[in-house]
Design an enzyme around this catalytic site. Structure first.
Site, mmCIF file in Angstrom:
data_model
loop_
_atom_site.group_PDB
_atom_site.id
_atom_site.type_symbol
_atom_site.label_atom_id
_atom_site.label_comp_id
_atom_site.label_asym_id
_atom_site.label_seq_id
_atom_site.Cartn_x
_atom_site.Cartn_y
_atom_site.Cartn_z
ATOM 1 N N CYS A 167 -2.624 8.653 3.464
ATOM 2 C CA CYS A 167 -2.614 8.045 2.037
ATOM 3 C C CYS A 167 -3.967 8.191 1.043
ATOM 4 O O CYS A 167 -3.632 8.562 -0.098
ATOM 5 C CB CYS A 167 -2.357 6.456 1.796
ATOM 6 S SG CYS A 167 -3.632 5.492 2.685
ATOM 7 N N GLU A 199 1.087 -1.038 0.073
ATOM 8 C CA GLU A 199 0.050 -0.129 0.161
ATOM 9 C C GLU A 199 0.941 1.294 0.068
ATOM 10 O O GLU A 199 1.625 1.663 0.895
ATOM 11 C CB GLU A 199 -1.006 -0.140 1.363
ATOM 12 C CG GLU A 199 -2.129 0.768 0.913
ATOM 13 C CD GLU A 199 -1.883 2.370 1.688
ATOM 14 O OE1 GLU A 199 -1.554 3.047 0.646
ATOM 15 O OE2 GLU A 199 -2.083 2.587 2.866
#
Length: 540
Positions: free
Chosen positions: A281, A247
Site C-alpha cells: 500500500c 486503510e
C-alpha cells in the site's frame, strides 16, 4: 482450527490454494457460511470478558512469549509466507516478521501507558476531577488483504488484543493456506497462559464470508484493501452503525529534488518499488524527478532494474522479485502499463508478463516519459513497475504529487532541510518521510493512515491502540460538597445568578471579573436575606 471448536463442513465448495510462483497446488480451505461465521463471533464474545479482566502485566507476559516464539521460528514464518504469496524470503523477513516484532516490542513497552486513564482539567469545576478511559469494544473484526499473509493477521491483532478485545480475522482467499499455521502460533501462547484460544479466530472464504463477519454483530471493523471494497464494507457496517477503520491503499509519490543525494534516492526508489514485487500500500508508485537530475537518475535506474533477478523464491538461490500473488492483478498491471505505452511512455526495462517463467510474474519494469494523462498516475498498480515523471521545479512536483485521489505516504529527497520540511507540509498524505522511504511505518509510535481514497482512521502508535477502544469520560468529586446545583423549581433570581456566574468566569480582564464578583456577592447576600425573612415568617 480454534481450540475446542468442532469443524463443520460447509456446503460451499472449498477454496483451492496454489503457490503463485510455481502454480503448485497447496491444498484447500473452507468457505465459511453465515452460520459458521456467527458461531465464531459468539465464541469470541463468550471468552472476551475473561481476557478483558486481565491486568496489563498479564497481557505483557503473553506478548513477550509471543515475540520470543516468533523470533525463534522466523524462518518457518518466512517460508510459509513465501509459499503462500510468492514473495522472496528477504521480503518476508523485512515485510512480515520485522514489523510484527517491532509492533510487539512497542506494545509491550508502551501499551499500558497509551491506554491508561488520561486525567483532564475540570475547568471552573474545581471541586470535580475528570478523566478519559479507554475500554475494549468487545469483538474486533479484521478483514485482511493478500499481500502480507503473516503481517496482515498479526499487526492489527496485536493492538486489538492488548486493548482487551477478542479478535476475528477474515483472511484473504488468495493467502488462506498459511492462516491455520499462523493462527496456531497465537493459540499455542494463549494455551500456555491458561487462556481460551477462542480469543483469536480466523474466518476463511470469499467476499461473502467477510460480509457475514461485518454483519455478524462485531463491535468494530478494521479493513485493509481497495477503495471499492472499502465502500462495500462501510455500507454493510452502516446497517448496524458499526465503526470502521479503512486503510485503502496508496499511490505514493517520491520526489527527487535537484539537490538530492541521487544514490540515496535511487536506493529508496528500488526499495519502494520492488519490495514484495510492488504489492504494498505504501509502494513508491510515482517518482517525480527534477529536470536537472532526471537523465542521470533514469540511467542509474535503467542499470539497476535491468539487473533484477526474478523467479520462484524457494527454488532459486537468489531472487530479487518474486511472483504476483493474485492472478487478476497481472491483468491490472498489464492494462495500466499498456495504456501508458499507448499514450507515449517508454518501457526502458520490462513492460510485460515474464515469458520465461510459468508462474504469475510481471517483469521488473522501468517506465519513463509518463505524464498525468495516463491511468498509471491515478490508479494503484500494485506491481513491480517504476514510473518516472519529469518535473520542472518544486511547485510542479508538489502539484502533480497532490493530483491523485490517494493520499497515504510520500517521500522527499533533498539536501536542504528547510526545503524538505516545506515540501512535506504541502503533500496531502498521511505520512511524509524526508530522505528515506517507508520508515514511518517502522516507527510504531507514529500513527499510520491516509486521506482521500486511502481511507480514514489510524493504526500504530497511541492512536492505533486507542482505535481499538471506546472512549469514556468519567467525572468524580475532588471535594464532596454534599449538594448539586439545581434550578428546579425556578426562583426569581435564578436567571440573574447564571448571568452573573458567566461574567465571573468568562469576562475579559481582572477589573471586569472583580465587578462581576461584587455583583454576585450582593445577589447572594440578598438571596440569603430573603431566605431568612421567609424562614422567620414561617414561624408565625
Amino acid at each position: 482450527m480454534p481450540e475446542g471448536s468442532a469443524r463443520t463442513t460447509s456446503k460451499l465448495p472449498p477454496i483451492e490454494c496454489h503457490d503463485p510462483a510455481t502454480l503448485e497446488r497447496l491444498g484447500e480451505v473452507e468457505v465459511m457460511d453465515r452460520e459458521r461465521v456467527e458461531a465464531i463471533i459468539a465464541r469470541a464474545r463468550a471468552v472476551q470478558p475473561q481476557w478483558a479482566a486481565t491486568s496489563f502485566a498479564k497481557r505483557r507476559e503473553v506478548f513477550r512469549d509471543l515475540l520470543a516464539w516468533i523470533v525463534e521460528h522466523q524462518a518457518d514464518i518466512c517460508h510459509l509466507a513465501a509459499r503462500d504469496s510468492g514473495k522472496t524470503l528477504i521480503d518476508a523477513a523485512m515485510g512480515e516478521v520485522f514489523p510484527v516484532c517491532e509492533k510487539l516490542r512497542y506494545t509491550i513497552a508502551n501499551g499500558e501507558r497509551d491506554l491508561s486513564p488520561d486525567p483532564r482539567s475540570p475547568g471552573f469545576l474545581l471541586h470535580k476531577r475528570g478523566r478519559v478511559e479507554y475500554l475494549p469494544f468487545g469483538v474486533v473484526a479484521v478483514i485482511a488483504p493478500w499481500n502480507f499473509p503473516f503481517h496482515n493477521i498479526f499487526c492489527p491483532l496485536i493492538p486489538a488484543l492488548f486493548a482487551g478485545n477478542a479478535v476475528v480475522v477474515k483472511v484473504s482467499e488468495w493467502t488462506s493456506w498459511s492462516a491455520g499455521d499462523y493462527l496456531e502460533i497465537v493459540h499455542r501462547i494463549l494455551r500456555k497462559h491458561g487462556l481460551p484460544a477462542d480469543l483469536v479466530q480466523v474466518v476463511t472464504g470469499w467476499g461473502e464470508s467477510g460480509a457475514h463477519l461485518v454483519r455478524g454483530g462485531v463491535d468494530k471493523v478494521f479493513f485493509t484493501g481497495s477503495p471499492g471494497n472499502g465502500r462495500k464494507v462501510m455500507a454493510t457496517a452502516s446497517d448496524d452503525l458499526t465503526p470502521v477503520v479503512l486503510e485503502l491503499g496508496g499511490k505514493d509519490p517520491l520526489i527527487v529534488c535537484d539537490d538530492a543525494n541521487l544514490e540515496q534516492a535511487a536506493d529508496a526508489a528500488m526499495l519502494g518499488v520492488f519490495t514484495a514485487c510492488g504489492q504494498m500500500c505504501v509502494g513508491a508508485e510515482r517518482i517525480y524527478v527534477f529536470d536537472e537530475v532526471h537523465d542521470q537518475f533514469v540511467e542509474t535506474m535503467r542499470a539497476r532494474v535491468a539487473a533484477l533477478r526474478q523467479g520462484p523464491p524457494l527454488t532459486h538461490a537468489i531472487v530479487d522479485c518474486g511472483a504476483t500473488t493474485m492472478p487478476a492483478q497481472l491483468e491490472i498491471i498489464s492494462a495500466l502499463v499498456d495504456d501508458a505505452l499507448e499514450r507515449g511512455a517508454t518501457a526502458l526495462v520490462g513492460g510485460r508478463r515474464n515469458p520465461a517463467l510459468a508462474g504469475q510474474y510481471f517483469e521488473p519494469t522501468l517506465l519513463v516519459g509518463v505524464d498525468h494523462t495516463m491511468r498509471i498516475t491515478q490508479e494503484e498498480v500494485f506491481g513491480p513497475v517504476m514510473v518516472v515523471i519529469r518535473v520542472r521545479d518544486e511547485a510542479e512536483a508538489v502539484r502533480l504529487a497532490n493530483d491523485c485521489p490517494y493520499g497515504l505516504g510520500s517521500s522527499v529527497f533533498t539536501c536542504d532541510r528547510a526545503r524538505g520540511q516545506r515540501i512535506a507540509r504541502q503533500l496531502r498524505t498521511g505520512m511524509t518521510v524526508v530522505n528515506d522511504y517507508g520508515v514511518a511505518y517502522m516507527m510504531q509510535a507514529l500513527p499510520f493512515g491516509g486521506v482521500g481514497n486511502s481511507g480514514f482512521g489510524r493504526i500504530n502508535g497511541p492512536e492505533g491502540l486507542r482505535a481499538c477502544c471506546y472512549t469514556k469520560a468519567i467525572v468524580e468529586d475532588r471535594v464532596p460538597l454534599g449538594r448539586s446545583v439545581s434550578f428546579h423549581p425556578v426562583r426569581p433570581y435564578s436567571y440573574e445568578l447564571v448571568q452573573t456566574a458567566v461574567r465571573v468566569i468568562y469576562s475579559r480582564g481582572l477589573r471586569a471579573k472583580g465587578r462581576a464578583l461584587l455583583d454576585a456577592a450582593r445577589m447572594l447576600a440578598s438571596m440569603n436575606s430573603e431566605s431568612s425573612d421567609s424562614d422567620e415568617s414561617k414561624k408565625f
